[in-house]
Design a protein around this motif. Sequence first.
Motif, PDB file in Angstrom:
ATOM      1  N   LYS A  76      96.188  49.787  48.459  1.00  0.00           N
ATOM      2  CA  LYS A  76      95.690  50.744  47.492  1.00  0.00           C
ATOM      3  C   LYS A  76      97.215  50.875  46.552  1.00  0.00           C
ATOM      4  CE  LYS A  76      91.927  52.315  49.541  1.00  0.00           C
ATOM      5  NZ  LYS A  76      90.509  52.126  48.539  1.00  0.00           N
ATOM      6  N   PRO A  77      97.422  50.597  45.107  1.00  0.00           N
ATOM      7  CA  PRO A  77      98.290  50.213  44.480  1.00  0.00           C
ATOM      8  C   PRO A  77      99.003  51.841  44.735  1.00  0.00           C
ATOM      9  CG  PRO A  77      96.086  50.346  42.788  1.00  0.00           C
ATOM     10  CD  PRO A  77      96.032  50.263  44.057  1.00  0.00           C
ATOM     11  N   VAL A  78     100.560  51.829  44.217  1.00  0.00           N
ATOM     12  CA  VAL A  78     101.229  52.687  44.583  1.00  0.00           C
ATOM     13  C   VAL A  78     101.977  52.196  42.770  1.00  0.00           C
ATOM     14  CG1 VAL A  78     103.144  54.106  45.481  1.00  0.00           C
ATOM     15  CG2 VAL A  78     101.092  52.821  46.728  1.00  0.00           C
ATOM     16  N   ASP A  79     102.738  53.458  42.251  1.00  0.00           N
ATOM     17  CA  ASP A  79     103.675  53.874  41.335  1.00  0.00           C
ATOM     18  C   ASP A  79     104.715  54.050  41.770  1.00  0.00           C
ATOM     19  OD1 ASP A  79     104.938  53.823  39.558  1.00  0.00           O
ATOM     20  OD2 ASP A  79     103.731  54.859  37.775  1.00  0.00           O
ATOM     21  N   PRO A  80     105.480  52.961  42.150  1.00  0.00           N
ATOM     22  CA  PRO A  80     107.445  53.495  42.429  1.00  0.00           C
ATOM     23  C   PRO A  80     107.796  54.355  41.682  1.00  0.00           C
ATOM     24  CG  PRO A  80     107.334  51.318  40.705  1.00  0.00           C
ATOM     25  CD  PRO A  80     105.753  51.660  40.898  1.00  0.00           C
ATOM     26  N   ASN A  81     107.597  55.466  40.855  1.00  0.00           N
ATOM     27  CA  ASN A  81     107.741  55.699  39.783  1.00  0.00           C
ATOM     28  C   ASN A  81     107.101  57.333  39.963  1.00  0.00           C
ATOM     29  OD1 ASN A  81     109.639  54.180  37.861  1.00  0.00           O
ATOM     30  ND2 ASN A  81     107.570  53.624  36.453  1.00  0.00           N
ATOM     31  N   GLU A  82     106.568  57.416  40.698  1.00  0.00           N
ATOM     32  CA  GLU A  82     105.697  58.357  41.097  1.00  0.00           C
ATOM     33  C   GLU A  82     105.789  58.953  42.935  1.00  0.00           C
ATOM     34  OE1 GLU A  82     101.665  58.560  40.625  1.00  0.00           O
ATOM     35  OE2 GLU A  82     101.611  58.183  38.283  1.00  0.00           O
ATOM     36  N   ASP A  83     106.053  57.759  43.572  1.00  0.00           N
ATOM     37  CA  ASP A  83     106.055  57.952  44.905  1.00  0.00           C
ATOM     38  C   ASP A  83     106.938  56.355  45.472  1.00  0.00           C
ATOM     39  OD1 ASP A  83     106.007  58.338  48.306  1.00  0.00           O
ATOM     40  OD2 ASP A  83     103.976  59.102  48.025  1.00  0.00           O
ATOM     41  N   TYR A  84     107.945  56.423  45.487  1.00  0.00           N
ATOM     42  CA  TYR A  84     109.042  55.545  45.539  1.00  0.00           C
ATOM     43  C   TYR A  84     108.574  55.098  47.632  1.00  0.00           C
ATOM     44  CZ  TYR A  84     112.804  51.644  45.895  1.00  0.00           C
ATOM     45  OH  TYR A  84     113.336  50.726  46.264  1.00  0.00           O
ATOM     46  N   ASP A  85     108.791  55.744  47.656  1.00  0.00           N
ATOM     47  CA  ASP A  85     108.330  55.564  49.316  1.00  0.00           C
ATOM     48  C   ASP A  85     107.292  54.890  49.325  1.00  0.00           C
ATOM     49  OD1 ASP A  85     111.173  56.486  50.234  1.00  0.00           O
ATOM     50  OD2 ASP A  85     110.092  58.397  50.353  1.00  0.00           O
ATOM     51  N   ALA A  86     106.397  55.831  49.824  1.00  0.00           N
ATOM     52  CA  ALA A  86     105.247  55.055  49.311  1.00  0.00           C
ATOM     53  C   ALA A  86     105.059  53.769  48.829  1.00  0.00           C
ATOM     54  CB  ALA A  86     103.430  55.522  48.437  1.00  0.00           C
ATOM     55  N   TYR A  87     105.740  53.523  48.140  1.00  0.00           N
ATOM     56  CA  TYR A  87     105.841  52.253  47.348  1.00  0.00           C
ATOM     57  C   TYR A  87     106.550  51.165  47.866  1.00  0.00           C
ATOM     58  CZ  TYR A  87     107.050  48.701  44.503  1.00  0.00           C
ATOM     59  OH  TYR A  87     107.129  46.802  43.395  1.00  0.00           O
ATOM     60  N   CYS A  88     106.539  51.864  48.733  1.00  0.00           N
ATOM     61  CA  CYS A  88     108.231  51.050  49.865  1.00  0.00           C
ATOM     62  C   CYS A  88     106.893  50.478  50.846  1.00  0.00           C
ATOM     63  CB  CYS A  88     109.119  51.076  50.243  1.00  0.00           C
ATOM     64  SG  CYS A  88     110.835  51.224  49.189  1.00  0.00           S
ATOM     65  N   VAL A  89     106.694  51.128  51.401  1.00  0.00           N
ATOM     66  CA  VAL A  89     105.792  50.956  52.404  1.00  0.00           C
ATOM     67  C   VAL A  89     104.541  49.531  51.434  1.00  0.00           C
ATOM     68  CG1 VAL A  89     103.502  51.893  53.723  1.00  0.00           C
ATOM     69  CG2 VAL A  89     105.540  53.564  53.478  1.00  0.00           C
ATOM     70  N   PHE A  90     103.912  49.933  50.641  1.00  0.00           N
ATOM     71  CA  PHE A  90     103.130  48.934  50.173  1.00  0.00           C
ATOM     72  C   PHE A  90     103.373  47.939  49.614  1.00  0.00           C
ATOM     73  CE2 PHE A  90     102.059  47.190  45.656  1.00  0.00           C
ATOM     74  CZ  PHE A  90     100.637  47.015  46.751  1.00  0.00           C
ATOM     75  N   ILE A  91     104.806  47.758  49.683  1.00  0.00           N
ATOM     76  CA  ILE A  91     105.471  46.514  49.454  1.00  0.00           C
ATOM     77  C   ILE A  91     105.372  45.787  50.871  1.00  0.00           C
ATOM     78  CG2 ILE A  91     107.549  44.678  48.860  1.00  0.00           C
ATOM     79  CD1 ILE A  91     106.475  45.419  46.718  1.00  0.00           C
ATOM     80  N   LYS A  92     105.572  46.154  51.444  1.00  0.00           N
ATOM     81  CA  LYS A  92     106.131  45.788  53.456  1.00  0.00           C
ATOM     82  C   LYS A  92     104.544  45.433  54.184  1.00  0.00           C
ATOM     83  CE  LYS A  92     108.090  47.066  57.983  1.00  0.00           C
ATOM     84  NZ  LYS A  92     108.399  48.591  58.725  1.00  0.00           N
ATOM     85  N   GLU A  93     103.576  46.845  53.709  1.00  0.00           N
ATOM     86  CA  GLU A  93     102.331  45.974  53.923  1.00  0.00           C
ATOM     87  C   GLU A  93     101.443  44.612  53.545  1.00  0.00           C
ATOM     88  OE1 GLU A  93     100.111  49.688  52.436  1.00  0.00           O
ATOM     89  OE2 GLU A  93     100.035  50.080  54.927  1.00  0.00           O
ATOM     90  N   ASN A  94     101.955  44.270  51.901  1.00  0.00           N
ATOM     91  CA  ASN A  94     101.611  43.247  51.221  1.00  0.00           C
ATOM     92  C   ASN A  94     103.162  41.803  52.276  1.00  0.00           C
ATOM     93  OD1 ASN A  94      99.886  44.608  49.466  1.00  0.00           O
ATOM     94  ND2 ASN A  94     101.459  44.313  48.120  1.00  0.00           N
ATOM     95  N   ASP A  95     103.886  42.187  52.007  1.00  0.00           N
ATOM     96  CA  ASP A  95     104.476  41.081  52.718  1.00  0.00           C
ATOM     97  C   ASP A  95     104.192  40.822  54.407  1.00  0.00           C
ATOM     98  OD1 ASP A  95     106.221  40.908  50.862  1.00  0.00           O
ATOM     99  OD2 ASP A  95     107.746  42.270  51.656  1.00  0.00           O
ATOM    100  N   ALA A  96     103.504  41.894  55.082  1.00  0.00           N
ATOM    101  CA  ALA A  96     103.177  41.444  56.300  1.00  0.00           C
ATOM    102  C   ALA A  96     101.943  40.694  56.556  1.00  0.00           C
ATOM    103  CB  ALA A  96     102.924  42.619  56.748  1.00  0.00           C
ATOM    104  N   ARG A  97     101.240  40.647  55.268  1.00  0.00           N
ATOM    105  CA  ARG A  97     100.138  40.562  54.414  1.00  0.00           C
ATOM    106  C   ARG A  97     100.150  39.135  54.410  1.00  0.00           C
ATOM    107  NH1 ARG A  97      98.143  42.967  51.259  1.00  0.00           N
ATOM    108  NH2 ARG A  97      97.015  45.217  52.669  1.00  0.00           N
TER     109      ARG A  97
END
Length: 209
Positions: A76-97
């Motif tokens: 699920k794409p996340v806009d860092p300008n709207e929710d930076y914490d969720a964006y950090c989780v998004f990046i972490k999940e992508n790195d794990a993948r």
Amino acid sequence: VLNEDGEDGEDGEDGHDMEENMNKITGFIFNIASSNAFFSDIYAEFYMNLINKYSVFGSKMTNIVENYKASYNNIKPVDPNEDYDAYCVFIKENDARKAMTTFMCNLTKYDVLEQDVLLAITDYIIELLPRVAETDNSISVVEEYSDNLYIMITTAYELYKNTDEFNETTISKLEEISKLRKTNKEKYKSMSSRASFKMMDLLDYIKKH
């Protein structure tokens, strides 16, 4: 205590405890491997040795593969300008993948995962990418697909290059994907230039090797 078939030994646990402990061991290995791509080769060899000694660990691979494939449907794409914490989780999940992708390749090199299974996963991502590229606001998802395709094919290229399916079908599909943005930018609105270049880099790698 487990015997070589992964069954209880004389002083072993009951079936429920054994299953729970196996799941903990498997989960530990895959969690570590998906957090550090650099050591994934070591963990792949370790898992191979576990299967060779306790064959029951091999039965876990089906669920692991299915969970890995399912992860591509849950990005699920996340806009860092709207929710930076969720964006950090998004990046972490992508790195794990991405780390898990490397691990899957190494498992295949050690014959823990069948070569046909890895190629099927590759085809699965290839089929998903154009469809998602047609949807709005999915650029980061498409780029995640392209990044993992690049990792998967370059890491395990020795396993791919002599298969008929890869040479006759997969390469042509990759060529089509690399041209999506140029062919119809309006239709493939989430096919970014970065994803297109990643596919072209992958095709260049294939040609050189």
